[in-house]
Design a protein around this motif. Structure first.
Motif, PDB file in Angstrom:
ATOM      1  N   ASP A  30       0.821  -1.218   0.000  1.00 16.28           N
ATOM      2  CA  ASP A  30       0.000   0.000   0.000  1.00 16.28           C
ATOM      3  C   ASP A  30       0.857   1.271   0.000  1.00 16.28           C
ATOM      4  N   GLU A  31       2.176   1.128  -0.207  1.00 17.94           N
ATOM      5  CA  GLU A  31       3.043   2.302  -0.270  1.00 17.94           C
ATOM      6  C   GLU A  31       2.670   3.150  -1.486  1.00 17.94           C
ATOM      7  N   LEU A  84      -7.998  -2.350  -8.692  1.00 22.64           N
ATOM      8  CA  LEU A  84      -8.563  -1.620  -7.548  1.00 22.64           C
ATOM      9  C   LEU A  84      -7.544  -1.450  -6.436  1.00 22.64           C
ATOM     10  N   ALA A  85      -6.664  -2.436  -6.269  1.00 22.43           N
ATOM     11  CA  ALA A  85      -5.752  -2.438  -5.122  1.00 22.43           C
ATOM     12  C   ALA A  85      -4.420  -1.754  -5.396  1.00 22.43           C
ATOM     13  N   ALA A  86      -4.042  -1.560  -6.643  1.00 19.46           N
ATOM     14  CA  ALA A  86      -2.726  -0.986  -6.958  1.00 19.46           C
ATOM     15  C   ALA A  86      -2.620   0.455  -6.464  1.00 19.46           C
ATOM     16  N   PRO A  87      -1.456   0.866  -5.975  1.00 14.33           N
ATOM     17  CA  PRO A  87      -1.284   2.251  -5.513  1.00 14.33           C
ATOM     18  C   PRO A  87      -1.530   3.287  -6.601  1.00 14.33           C
ATOM     19  N   LEU A  88      -1.166   2.960  -7.831  1.00 14.21           N
ATOM     20  CA  LEU A  88      -1.346   3.885  -8.943  1.00 14.21           C
ATOM     21  C   LEU A  88      -1.629   3.085 -10.205  1.00 14.21           C
ATOM     22  N   LEU A 172      -3.996   1.715 -25.254  1.00 15.19           N
ATOM     23  CA  LEU A 172      -3.228   0.549 -25.689  1.00 15.19           C
ATOM     24  C   LEU A 172      -2.962  -0.419 -24.537  1.00 15.19           C
ATOM     25  N   VAL A 173      -2.580   0.119 -23.388  1.00 18.86           N
ATOM     26  CA  VAL A 173      -2.214  -0.703 -22.235  1.00 18.86           C
ATOM     27  C   VAL A 173      -2.617   0.024 -20.961  1.00 18.86           C
ATOM     28  N   VAL A 174      -3.032  -0.733 -19.955  1.00 18.76           N
ATOM     29  CA  VAL A 174      -3.255  -0.212 -18.611  1.00 18.76           C
ATOM     30  C   VAL A 174      -2.174  -0.819 -17.723  1.00 18.76           C
ATOM     31  N   VAL A 175      -1.509   0.012 -16.919  1.00 18.16           N
ATOM     32  CA  VAL A 175      -0.383  -0.458 -16.107  1.00 18.16           C
ATOM     33  C   VAL A 175      -0.619  -0.142 -14.634  1.00 18.16           C
ATOM     34  N   ASN A 176      -0.631  -1.183 -13.808  1.00 16.91           N
ATOM     35  CA  ASN A 176      -0.627  -0.993 -12.358  1.00 16.91           C
ATOM     36  C   ASN A 176       0.817  -0.755 -11.925  1.00 16.91           C
ATOM     37  N   ILE A 177       0.995   0.164 -10.971  1.00 14.76           N
ATOM     38  CA  ILE A 177       2.343   0.577 -10.570  1.00 14.76           C
ATOM     39  C   ILE A 177       2.437   0.644  -9.052  1.00 14.76           C
ATOM     40  N   GLY A 178       3.541   0.149  -8.509  1.00 13.02           N
ATOM     41  CA  GLY A 178       3.776   0.251  -7.073  1.00 13.02           C
ATOM     42  C   GLY A 178       4.922  -0.641  -6.643  1.00 13.02           C
ATOM     43  N   LYS A 179       5.121  -0.714  -5.342  1.00 14.69           N
ATOM     44  CA  LYS A 179       6.084  -1.658  -4.786  1.00 14.69           C
ATOM     45  C   LYS A 179       5.459  -3.054  -4.783  1.00 14.69           C
ATOM     46  N   PRO A 180       6.200  -4.083  -5.228  1.00 15.34           N
ATOM     47  CA  PRO A 180       5.599  -5.407  -5.303  1.00 15.34           C
ATOM     48  C   PRO A 180       5.194  -5.926  -3.934  1.00 15.34           C
ATOM     49  N   GLY A 181       4.020  -6.564  -3.888  1.00 20.54           N
ATOM     50  CA  GLY A 181       3.511  -7.113  -2.638  1.00 20.54           C
ATOM     51  C   GLY A 181       3.845  -8.592  -2.494  1.00 20.54           C
ATOM     52  N   GLU A 182       3.210  -9.222  -1.543  1.00 18.18           N
ATOM     53  CA  GLU A 182       3.443 -10.641  -1.290  1.00 18.18           C
ATOM     54  C   GLU A 182       2.934 -11.462  -2.465  1.00 18.18           C
TER      55      GLU A 182
END
Length: 201
Positions: A30-31, A84-88, A172-182
């Motif tokens: 969640d960072e 829904l859960a990705a930080p960005l 063209l593409v949707v990208v979830n971005i953040g620090k990888p989780g478990e």
């Protein structure tokens, strides 16, 4: 014996960060991802080459809960929860009117814009070069110490109508971005070998 790693100019750590150890992430911590981080990513990947320096990629950052819900309504079922859960979330689109910027980005050819009067040619050029920039963007996200989760499982027409109603851009593409989780990613899947891909004439 000289290894592949030693033949490349990048350090082995950088090679791992960008390629060997990187994965498509399916979960994140969640960072938060700050605007400054995204700008840093863009400020390096903007130097990647495109035809006639056209730079047709456009990035829509989805931050608000309302915008997130609007986007998720058009995502494939398997991509809804992680989006829904990705930080960005970034919606990466091709600007079909990129030629309007050619006088600025390709100034030594004043008539370059006129070469894209045909809408089909313009759209094809926009999509191809924006796709190149998407590759640069994913590497830039990794270079920032973040993980990218690029997805093409969505209703493109729905997203275009929802976010680009003027018809001047195509997702063209949707990208979830953040620090990888478990359990963010699977084991590395097999890659084709050099000999399977490269032909010399």
């Amino acid at each position: 014996m000289t290894t592949t790693e030693q033949l490349l100019e990048l350090s082995e750590e950088a090679q791992d960060l960008l390629f060997r150890q990187a994965r498509t992430a399916n979960s994140f911590t969640d960072e938060p991802v700050a605007d400054e981080q995204v700008q840093a990513v863009y400020d390096v990947v903007k130097y990647g080459p495109t035809a006639m320096n056209s730079q047709p990629l456009r990035v829509l950052l989805i931050r608000s809960e309302q915008a997130r819900q609007r986007l998720v309504a058009h995502m494939a079922e398997g991509n809804k929860a992680k989006t829904l859960a990705a930080p960005l979330v970034a919606v990466l689109a091709a600007d079909l009117r990129f030629h309007e910027n050619l006088p600025k980005v390709f100034p030594h050819a004043p008539k370059a814009k006129d070469g894209f009067a045909d809408e089909e040619v313009r759209a094809r050029t926009a999509r191809l070069n924006a796709a190149l920039q998407i590759g640069y963007f994913i590497l830039g996200v990794r270079a920032a110490g973040l993980a990218a989760g690029p997805m093409t499982g969505f209703d493109a027409d729905g997203i275009n109508e929802e976010f680009f109603p003027e018809g001047d851009r195509q997702v063209l593409v949707v990208v979830n971005i953040g620090k990888p989780g478990e359990n963010a990613w699977q084991e590395r899947l097999p890659r084709l070998s050099y000999d399977e891909v490269v032909t010399t004439l």
